[in-house]
Design an enzyme around this catalytic site. Structure first.
Site, PDB file in Angstrom:
ATOM      1  N   GLY A   1      46.159  39.304  49.447  1.00 30.33           N
ATOM      2  CA  GLY A   1      47.316  40.064  48.964  1.00 30.33           C
ATOM      3  C   GLY A   1      47.858  40.963  50.077  1.00 30.33           C
TER       4      GLY A   1
ATOM      5  CG  ASP B   1      36.510  41.004  49.023  1.00 29.28           C
ATOM      6  OD1 ASP B   1      37.704  40.639  48.904  1.00 29.28           O
ATOM      7  OD2 ASP B   1      35.742  41.134  48.053  1.00 29.28           O
ATOM      8  N   GLY B   2      37.909  38.643  50.841  1.00 31.50           N
ATOM      9  CA  GLY B   2      38.033  37.175  50.817  1.00 31.50           C
ATOM     10  C   GLY B   2      38.258  36.635  52.221  1.00 31.50           C
TER      11      GLY B   2
ATOM     12  CG  ASP C   1      42.114  46.219  45.744  1.00 32.47           C
ATOM     13  OD1 ASP C   1      43.153  46.666  45.230  1.00 32.47           O
ATOM     14  OD2 ASP C   1      41.838  45.010  45.777  1.00 32.47           O
TER      15      ASP C   1
ATOM     16  CG  MET D   1      47.247  46.359  41.141  1.00 33.94           C
ATOM     17  SD  MET D   1      48.070  45.483  42.498  1.00 33.94           S
ATOM     18  CE  MET D   1      49.007  44.268  41.572  1.00 33.94           C
TER      19      MET D   1
ATOM     20  NE  ARG E   1      39.419  42.557  44.667  1.00 29.51           N
ATOM     21  CZ  ARG E   1      38.596  41.775  45.342  1.00 29.51           C
ATOM     22  NH1 ARG E   1      38.546  40.493  45.065  1.00 29.51           N
ATOM     23  NH2 ARG E   1      37.833  42.247  46.289  1.00 29.51           N
TER      24      ARG E   1
HETATM   25  O1  F6P Z   1      43.478  42.966  46.183  1.00 26.19           O
HETATM   26  C1  F6P Z   1      44.757  43.500  46.068  1.00 26.19           C
HETATM   27  C2  F6P Z   1      45.305  43.313  44.684  1.00 26.19           C
HETATM   28  O2  F6P Z   1      46.559  43.957  44.626  1.00 26.19           O
HETATM   29  C3  F6P Z   1      44.403  43.788  43.563  1.00 26.19           C
HETATM   30  O3  F6P Z   1      44.411  45.175  43.393  1.00 26.19           O
HETATM   31  C4  F6P Z   1      44.960  43.014  42.403  1.00 26.19           C
HETATM   32  O4  F6P Z   1      43.982  42.821  41.405  1.00 26.19           O
HETATM   33  C5  F6P Z   1      45.358  41.706  43.018  1.00 26.19           C
HETATM   34  O5  F6P Z   1      45.529  41.942  44.404  1.00 26.19           O
HETATM   35  C6  F6P Z   1      46.617  41.129  42.431  1.00 26.19           C
HETATM   36  O6  F6P Z   1      46.822  39.876  42.960  1.00 26.19           O
HETATM   37  P1  F6P Z   1      48.215  39.093  42.857  1.00 26.19           P
HETATM   38  O7  F6P Z   1      49.092  39.611  43.956  1.00 26.19           O
HETATM   39  O8  F6P Z   1      47.845  37.677  43.064  1.00 26.19           O
HETATM   40  O9  F6P Z   1      48.797  39.381  41.522  1.00 26.19           O
END
Ligand code: F6P
Length: 365
Positions: free
Chosen positions: A16, A120-121, A144, A186, A188
């Site tokens: 992200g 982390d991914g 995060d 957000m 996680r």
């Molecule tokens: O890891 C960053 C983050 O914004 C998290 O806080 C959230 O859960 C996730 O990415 C949302 O992902 P997406 O952009 O795929 O909706």
């Protein structure tokens, strides 16, 4: 260790996006091109673009005037894990190991190093690839702030500012209408955004994954406030959960590096409060507003430091590492240490103590 200028440096942004990515790209490319006379090969859309062979060489002009720009000029994706690469056709999604394509493209593009900017991914993928021989330095990003091996990731501070301003705005309307307003942020499985913004924005209650809440404690708290201040602001992390329950999952998508996308706890908390207390309750889901827009001054500076240090770490041959902030200094840590575990809010941390001492409830009793 002596500096060995690199000839062709690959750079990618994965996972992200967050504010500050362009500041990092700039601080890698500028010295690489002007001081080391290196070529900088931008890989488009993270590891997805790496597998699919999409690149764009960066010039000095490409990185000019981008320090204040949100997003990433290279594009990003949270779906391209080369070790579980999703391909979709009429029969559905199949997931295969395409890491050999990454190695092949790395050689074909003539890269002598790769700087991978991500959470982390991305760091987990970087670690696996570095064990296969790729010369990689990682840079930690994410709103995060859940990476263990660094005091802070860039992007987090900007997200905190957005969430804090949102709480400020919600407070005036909640107070005017004598309502309960729940704001979902957000983060996680980590509560850093909710905790930081909740303290800075004067939330009355903060719900985070690390401190499971009790429904009755929430109902009692807002009911008592409805007789005094006559409004309540609750800042809830998307990963928050009741003591006898699990986080609310918005969707599961096997194409994503992390298949689980959280979301929905704000709606649940607001609905339960209204049902149990009959107090007028509203919900705001802040969502991707936290990731968009200009980086804060802190994130621009941290991103710029990380980029420059990552380039010099690569030039010193410190591969298989990630740059990290320790106190005020940028250091390098091993990628394997960076991904060992998530950085969660310790329930006995100073900030939790501080929040409790100014009367903020965590809904836990
Ligand atoms: O890891 C960053 C983050 O914004 C998290 O806080 C959230 O859960 C996730 O990415 C949302 O992902 P997406 O952009 O795929 O909706």
């Amino acid at each position: 260790m002596p500096l060995v200028p690199l000839q062709r440096i690959g750079v990618l942004t994965g996972g992200g996006d967050c504010p500050g990515l362009n500041a990092v790209i700039r601080s890698i490319a500028k010295p690489a091109i002007t001081t080391f006379n290196s070529r900088v090969i931008g890989v488009l859309d993270g590891f997805e673009g790496f597998v699919e062979g999409r690149t764009r060489e960066l010039s000095k002009l490409d990185v000019c005037g981008i320090i204040n720009l949100g997003g990433t000029i290279l594009g990003t994706s949270n779906k391209g894990d080369p070790f579980h690469f999703p391909r979709e056709d009429a029969s559905g999604v199949t997931v295969t190991d395409c890491s050999d394509l990454v190695l092949e493209n790395y050689r074909q593009w003539g890269l002598d190093s790769l700087i991978a900017i991500g959470g982390d991914g991305t760091m987990t993928i970087a670690h696996k690839l570095s064990r296969m021989g790729l010369r990689i330095v990682g840079i930690p990003k994410t709103i995060d702030n859940d990476l263990e091996a660094t005091d802070i990731t860039f992007g987090h501070d900007s997200a905190l500012s957005v969430a804090t301003e949102a709480l400020d705005r919600l407070q005036t309307t909640a107070s005017a209408h004598h309502r309960v307003i729940v704001m979902e942020v957000m983060g996680r499985y980590a509560g850093w955004i909710a905790l930081g913004a909740g303290v800075a924005g004067g939330a009355d209650m903060i719900l985070i994954p690390e401190i499971p809440f009790k429904w009755d404690a929430i109902f009692d708290f807002v009911w008592k406030r409805s007789k005094g201040a006559r409004f309540s602001i609750i800042c809830v992390a998307e990963g928050a959960k009741p003591s006898n329950g699990e986080p609310v999952v918005r969707e599961t998508d096997i194409k994503r590096t992390d298949p689980v996308r959280l979301g929905g706890i704000g709606e649940l908390v607001a609905g339960e409060i209204q049902r149990a207390t009959k107090l007028e309750t509203r919900v705001t889901v802040l969502g991707h507003l936290q990731r968009g827009g200009s980086p804060s001054a802190f994130d621009r500076i941290l991103g710029t430091k990380f980029g420059a240090h990552a380039l010099y770490a690569a030039s010193r041959g410190e591969f298989g590492t990630m740059v990290s902030l320790r106190g005020r200094d940028v250091v390098t840590v091993k990628l394997e240490d960076a991904i060992r575990r998530q950085r969660l809010v310790p329930s006995d941390s100073q900030l939790v103590f501080t929040a409790r001492s100014v009367g903020i409830s965590f809904g836990d009793g």
